[in-house]
Write a protein that holds these residues in place. Structure first.
Motif, PDB file in Angstrom:
ATOM      1  N   LEU A 276      60.025   0.418   0.412  1.00  0.00           N
ATOM      2  CA  LEU A 276      59.075   0.304  -0.690  1.00  0.00           C
ATOM      3  C   LEU A 276      58.818  -1.155  -1.017  1.00  0.00           C
ATOM      4  N   ASP A 321      56.149   2.032   3.012  1.00  0.00           N
ATOM      5  CA  ASP A 321      55.702   3.420   2.871  1.00  0.00           C
ATOM      6  C   ASP A 321      55.062   3.662   1.510  1.00  0.00           C
ATOM      7  N   GLY A 322      55.539   2.943   0.503  1.00  0.00           N
ATOM      8  CA  GLY A 322      55.038   3.143  -0.843  1.00  0.00           C
ATOM      9  C   GLY A 322      55.417   1.977  -1.733  1.00  0.00           C
ATOM     10  N   LEU A 345      46.180   2.020  -3.909  1.00  0.00           N
ATOM     11  CA  LEU A 345      47.265   2.549  -3.083  1.00  0.00           C
ATOM     12  C   LEU A 345      46.860   3.852  -2.395  1.00  0.00           C
ATOM     13  N   ARG A 348      44.972   3.221   0.660  1.00  0.00           N
ATOM     14  CA  ARG A 348      45.798   2.746   1.773  1.00  0.00           C
ATOM     15  C   ARG A 348      46.776   3.804   2.265  1.00  0.00           C
ATOM     16  N   LYS A 350      49.329   5.102   0.546  1.00  0.00           N
ATOM     17  CA  LYS A 350      50.694   4.806   0.082  1.00  0.00           C
ATOM     18  C   LYS A 350      50.915   5.468  -1.271  1.00  0.00           C
ATOM     19  N   LYS A 438      59.278  10.467   0.470  1.00  0.00           N
ATOM     20  CA  LYS A 438      58.235  11.269   1.137  1.00  0.00           C
ATOM     21  C   LYS A 438      58.752  12.609   1.630  1.00  0.00           C
TER      22      LYS A 438
END
Length: 440
Positions: A276, A321-322, A345, A348, A350, A438
């Motif tokens: 992250l 990833d985020g 976000l 993208r 994410k 996720k």
């Protein structure tokens, strides 16, 4: 004719001059020299002080948590500063920060954490490190619209409970004056703690702790999952490697402007760990009382500047990833600003994890409007930077996951947190799956 010399007695030869003075001088010189050598050999040498040496100042005492008086002095315990939820700057991740939490006056969850600490300190004063504590239940409840976690605890304390009760009452009065302790049906081993009239903790102190059986334990959700996020990474490769060697996968959250952010991100990818971006977001009181550091997203930015600043942060760690917020009590309360952030976000691909640094967060509502899935933090692991306290928070998160199916816990790279994770790895409930954001 020259006069004749007189004949007479020959004068005696004169004595050497200063003979008495010399007789006294030389022994004195020898005596003084010998004494000087003796003292030089016997006395310790003192190194000369440097010219630019400054007088040492006494160490500054670290501040106590906001909204809580000083912790009680408990024999056999060490007082450690509480880690900071809203830190002045990233700092050294190997040390617990000196700044207090940015707790707000109406933060009910912060009050519950104060009572958690009061219980832990009372247990430690009674030798609590060797005791058995069980979370019989952890329930999500609300007080005036704010979420908190009600805890039903069973503690093996033995025969003598009265010293523990005295300590607990003292700690509660100092750490959370709005809390009250009462017995249930007059039983000193059956206790209920309330804050502002709202029950928050139930403590049962049996003479002996019976073994847990399926009949006595609470119902367990199917395939419970727990996510452990470690924030503020990117300053120490040694810390990152230690986290990556745990027998379960933690989620790395890296501050984009930290000196080793790229190396730590690379290690996370190499080990297959979720990564992250720990996004600097404006806290209340910025920058005087709380400073989220370089790259901070602020509420007074135009939409274009806000999005450009977010893009610049992401460009430092493009493979994440985020995102989750670093500080951000002010930004995450601003629906207009968070709409810009979350929409970018989403574009993208994410996700955003709400660290919930304020009960006024609007991230849930904005996520719903944008059609994004809402992820949130449930438990802070290291509000109290002691291994014993962090282990209690890990068990709380574990119990919450078993009850509801999912729990997200956030910690920091403090030595006590790493030690607690390593201890918990040997004793944790293996029925609870440690996974990534996720995967929930």
């Amino acid at each position: 004719m020259p006069p004749k010399k007189r004949k007479g007695k020959k004068a005696p030869a004169s004595l050497p001059k200063f003979s008495l003075f010399r007789a006294i001088l030389w022994p004195s010189v020898i005596l003084v020299t010998g004494l000087s050598l003796f003292l030089a050999l016997r006395l310790p040498l003192r190194p000369p002080e440097p010219v630019d040496a400054k007088p040492q100042t006494p160490p500054v005492e670290r501040s106590a948590p906001v909204q809580a008086p000083a912790r009680p002095t408990v024999p056999g315990t060490t007082r450690e500063p509480a880690p900071s939820q809203e830190r002045t700057e990233p700092g050294n991740p190997e040390q617990a920060p000196a700044q207090p939490y940015e707790a707000q006056a109406d933060d009910f969850e912060a009050r519950v954490r104060n009572v958690d600490l009061a219980i832990l300190l009372a247990l430690e004063s009674a030798g609590g490190r060797d005791m058995v504590m069980r979370h019989k239940a952890v329930e999500e409840r609300e007080h005036n619209g704010q979420e908190f976690f009600y805890q039903n605890l069973t503690v093996s304390l033995g025969h003598d409970v009265f010293d523990f009760l005295a300590r607990l009452k003292q700690n509660i009065s100092q750490l959370e004056p709005e809390a009250s302790l009462a017995t249930v049906d007059g039983n000193p081993r059956d206790l209920e703690i309330s804050i502002l009239g709202e029950p928050t903790h139930h403590l049962f102190l049996p003479l002996t702790l019976p073994p847990e059986t399926p009949e006595t334990s609470e119902p367990v959700a199917a395939a419970p999952k727990l996510v452990i996020v470690i924030d503020d990474l990117g300053e120490s490769m040694a810390t990152a490697k230690r986290l990556s060697e745990l027998p379960f996968r933690v989620t790395f959250s890296v501050l984009p402007h930290n000196t080793k952010a790229r190396q730590v991100a690379g290690l996370a990818r190499q080990k297959g760990l979720e990564l992250l971006l720990h996004l600097p977001c404006e806290p209340d009181g910025f920058p005087k009382t709380a400073n989220s550091g370089p790259g901070t997203l602020r509420t007074n930015m135009s939409e274009a500047t806000l999005e450009r600043t977010l893009a610049d942060n992401l460009a430092r760690l493009p493979e994440v990833d985020g995102v989750n917020n670093h500080m951000g009590s002010k930004l995450t309360s601003d629906a207009k600003a968070m709409t810009v952030v979350l929409a970018h976000l989403k574009g993208r691909g994410k996700f955003f994890l709400d660290s919930l640094t304020t009960p006024q967060s609007c991230v849930r509502e904005v996520s719903r409007k944008l059609g994004m899935r809402y992820y949130r933090r449930h438990i802070f692991l290291d509000n109290s930077a002691t291994e014993h306290a962090i282990l209690l928070q890990l068990r709380k998160a574990e119990s919450l996951a078993k009850r509801t199916g999912v729990a997200v816990a956030i910690g920091h790279p403090y030595p006590a947190t790493l030690s607690a994770l390593e201890t918990w790895a040997r004793t944790r409930d293996m029925n609870v799956t440690i996974c990534s954001i996720k995967d929930i």
